[in-house]
Design an enzyme around this catalytic site. Structure first.
Site, mmCIF file in Angstrom:
data_model
loop_
_atom_site.group_PDB
_atom_site.id
_atom_site.type_symbol
_atom_site.label_atom_id
_atom_site.label_comp_id
_atom_site.label_asym_id
_atom_site.label_seq_id
_atom_site.Cartn_x
_atom_site.Cartn_y
_atom_site.Cartn_z
ATOM 1 N N GLU A 294 -0.155 115.183 -133.502
ATOM 2 C CA GLU A 294 1.110 115.828 -133.679
ATOM 3 C C GLU A 294 0.715 116.881 -134.760
ATOM 4 O O GLU A 294 1.639 117.945 -135.515
ATOM 5 C CB GLU A 294 2.313 115.632 -134.005
ATOM 6 C CG GLU A 294 3.177 114.795 -133.216
ATOM 7 C CD GLU A 294 4.996 114.179 -133.951
ATOM 8 O OE1 GLU A 294 5.934 113.557 -132.798
ATOM 9 O OE2 GLU A 294 4.789 114.301 -134.806
ATOM 10 N N HIS A 323 -13.868 96.277 -120.559
ATOM 11 C CA HIS A 323 -13.959 96.638 -119.470
ATOM 12 C C HIS A 323 -12.864 97.405 -119.033
ATOM 13 O O HIS A 323 -11.781 96.917 -117.914
ATOM 14 C CB HIS A 323 -13.578 95.030 -119.503
ATOM 15 C CG HIS A 323 -14.553 93.713 -120.029
ATOM 16 N ND1 HIS A 323 -15.616 93.135 -119.232
ATOM 17 C CD2 HIS A 323 -14.520 93.784 -121.181
ATOM 18 C CE1 HIS A 323 -16.373 92.406 -119.976
ATOM 19 N NE2 HIS A 323 -16.183 92.875 -121.174
ATOM 20 N N LYS A 436 13.256 117.808 -128.910
ATOM 21 C CA LYS A 436 14.135 117.431 -128.778
ATOM 22 C C LYS A 436 15.239 117.935 -129.209
ATOM 23 O O LYS A 436 16.987 117.494 -128.649
ATOM 24 C CB LYS A 436 14.062 117.602 -130.849
ATOM 25 C CG LYS A 436 13.815 115.797 -130.816
ATOM 26 C CD LYS A 436 13.663 115.767 -132.914
ATOM 27 C CE LYS A 436 12.696 114.478 -133.698
ATOM 28 N NZ LYS A 436 13.264 114.799 -135.077
HETATM 29 O O1 PA5 Z 1 5.919 112.551 -137.436
HETATM 30 C C1 PA5 Z 1 7.296 113.391 -137.393
HETATM 31 O O2 PA5 Z 1 7.650 113.673 -138.412
HETATM 32 C C2 PA5 Z 1 8.038 112.594 -136.129
HETATM 33 O O3 PA5 Z 1 6.956 111.711 -135.412
HETATM 34 C C3 PA5 Z 1 8.770 112.290 -137.104
HETATM 35 O O4 PA5 Z 1 8.298 110.904 -137.518
HETATM 36 C C4 PA5 Z 1 9.655 111.901 -135.252
HETATM 37 O O5 PA5 Z 1 9.590 113.247 -134.599
HETATM 38 C C5 PA5 Z 1 11.020 111.076 -136.157
HETATM 39 O O6 PA5 Z 1 12.133 111.430 -136.692
HETATM 40 P P1 PA5 Z 1 12.892 111.001 -137.575
HETATM 41 O O7 PA5 Z 1 12.377 110.709 -138.544
HETATM 42 O O8 PA5 Z 1 13.558 112.925 -138.309
HETATM 43 O O9 PA5 Z 1 13.515 110.819 -136.985
#
Ligand code: PA5
Length: 462
Positions: A294, A323, A436
């Site tokens: 990400e 393995h 989202k």
């Molecule tokens: O790293 C990030 O920003 C995302 O993976 C969020 O943690 C994830 O989408 C969950 O978001 P939120 O904490 O707003 O529910």
């Protein structure tokens, strides 16, 4: 301190066609790395820079408030159920798997010293959720709902179900079974928590989900489970001190960021395999996959140019995946940098008995599982070198709160430095937000009507 060994990524060991001249690379990038580190550290307190996770190890108030809440509920709950997804869950899973006794949830309360069992509900498979609800006694469960935005559909839908079930199970006392970890001011969960009077903890400003493991997001469940959060803080601070070094020769996060970056840019090795030789560290790979993917997978650089960069992280487990995946890594495309995580001292020394001594497995008798595991890690690393495959080895003295905190914090800083080398914003995630938003549109959230129309049209076309 944890250590990093990059010799097996060097041309001296794996040949010029696949290995870097690491010393020359360090020299030619030394001034850029020094600038990057100064720059990151000078911006870390600024609003909007998303670097405030670098301050979490120093936040003594946070630690006190978490410890005091954990003390206040000690002995009251048999289960902690964490609701959250992505950065709101993966750090918690990684650290609890690493630091709690193996098979924690299956141990008797006595063997857990009276501390609760821990469950994470990050996915929304209805069968799994139903199974969890069937299994848990909600009268003895504390639900920690974690969402920074306060609106993530997965987490909030789980929360709606859990709140309803809790109310049915314990009546008006259900509020004392809920702790919300969310933004301090904004978001729907904040509004609900304030109006319902839940206990809340804050996901601080400028700390993104995947960098939030050492905020209340992770620390609260850790403290509830008796994980030593003071040692976590010490590990972060000691690592942070060493990563402030602007000299790449003494900064392991910068070294690993640069090696991965150059392996991608110059040799096309854009797959990054994370392979701990410790089952307890297995879920560190899941956390790393999100952190690396990400943060670094971006289509625009900081100047707005189309770049579509980002190494692809892959999770593996030593020895299990020897393995499964190693055949590919040795003989398939030479497009990966493989990171081993090694553990010097396991809590246990497990001897193999002298059974079947007159058979072909007799040689194992009297050895330890520890030496077998390490021999397999060495053999795999050397075999990969024979095939000219670059590997990096991170070594932890042991799997404890101090070392695990160092490891995770080092990988966070490494990610921030890699982001600067790629010249991208490592702290946003527009590619996640897009899906989202589409989900909100499909599920009929107010304000997403236009998006829903265009989405329906796109879906009908395929
Ligand atoms: O790293 C990030 O920003 C995302 O993976 C969020 O943690 C994830 O989408 C969950 O978001 P939120 O904490 O707003 O529910």
């Amino acid at each position: 301190m944890i250590t990093l060994n990059y010799k097996n990524a060097d041309a001296n060991i794996i040949g010029k066609a696949n290995g870097l001249d690491i010393e020359s690379a360090f020299l030619s990038y030394s001034s850029q790395i020094s600038d990057i580190i100064s720059n990151i550290y000078s911006r870390k307190d600024e609003a909007g820079q998303w670097l405030k996770w670098m301050n979490l190890g120093y936040d003594s108030e946070l630690y006190s408030s978490i410890k005091s809440f954990a003390n206040s509920v000690k002995g009251k709950f048999e289960n902690i159920l964490v609701l959250g997804i992505g950065g709101s869950a993966l750090g918690g899973i990684a650290v609890t798997e690493a630091l709690l006794k193996p098979y924690w949830n299956l141990l008797s309360s006595e063997k857990r010293n009276g501390y609760p069992r821990i469950f994470f509900l990050d996915n929304i498979d209805p069968d799994t959720i139903n199974g969890m609800l069937d299994m848990l006694d909600l009268r003895k469960t504390l639900v920690n709902v974690i969402t920074k935005s306060g609106s993530t559909a997965e987490t909030m839908s789980q929360f709606m179900i859990l709140k309803d079930r809790l109310e049915k199970a314990v009546g008006s006392d259900y509020k004392s079974h809920i702790v919300a970890t969310t933004d301090k001011k904004s978001g729907i969960l904040r509004q609900i928590s304030d109006s319902e009077n839940y206990t809340t903890f804050v996901v601080p400003d400028d700390v993104g989900g995947r960098f939030s493991v050492f905020s209340a997001v992770g620390l609260l469940p850790f403290a509830l489970l008796s994980i030593d959060i003071d040692s976590i803080a010490q590990g972060i601070r000691d690592m942070d001190k060493s990563l402030q070094s602007k000299d790449i020769h003494s900064n392991i996060a910068a070294q690993n960021a640069l090696i991965h970056y150059l392996m991608d840019k110059e040799y096309g090795k854009n797959l990054s395999v994370m392979m701990p030789y410790s089952s307890r560290l297995k879920f560190v790979s899941d956390w790393y996959v999100q952190l690396w993917a990400e943060s670094l997978g971006k289509n625009k650089d900081r100047n707005g140019n189309d770049v579509n960069v980002g190494p692809t992280p892959i999770k593996a487990l030593g020895v299990t995946d020897q393995h499964s995946q190693i055949q590919l890594y040795n003989e398939g495309p030479n497009d990966k940098v493989i990171t081993f995580i090694r553990v010097k001292n396991f809590d246990t020394t497990l001897e193999i008995p002298h059974s079947f001594s007159d058979t072909g497995i007799g040689y194992l008798g009297g050895k330890t599982m520890n030496s077998l595991l390490n021999a397999e890690a060495d053999s795999t690393r050397v075999a990969l070198s024979d095939y000219s495959r670059p590997t990096i080895t991170i070594t932890l003295d042991k799997v404890d709160a101090y070392n695990v905190a160092q490891l995770l914090y080092m990988l966070e800083v490494q990610t921030a430095i890699a982001g600067e080398l790629y010249n991208i914003n490592a702290f946003n995630q527009p590619g996640v937000e897009q899906a989202k938003n589409y989900t909100y549109a499909l599920m009929g959230r107010a304000g997403y009507e236009e998006s829903a129309k265009s989405l329906q049209a796109k879906m009908a076309a395929v």
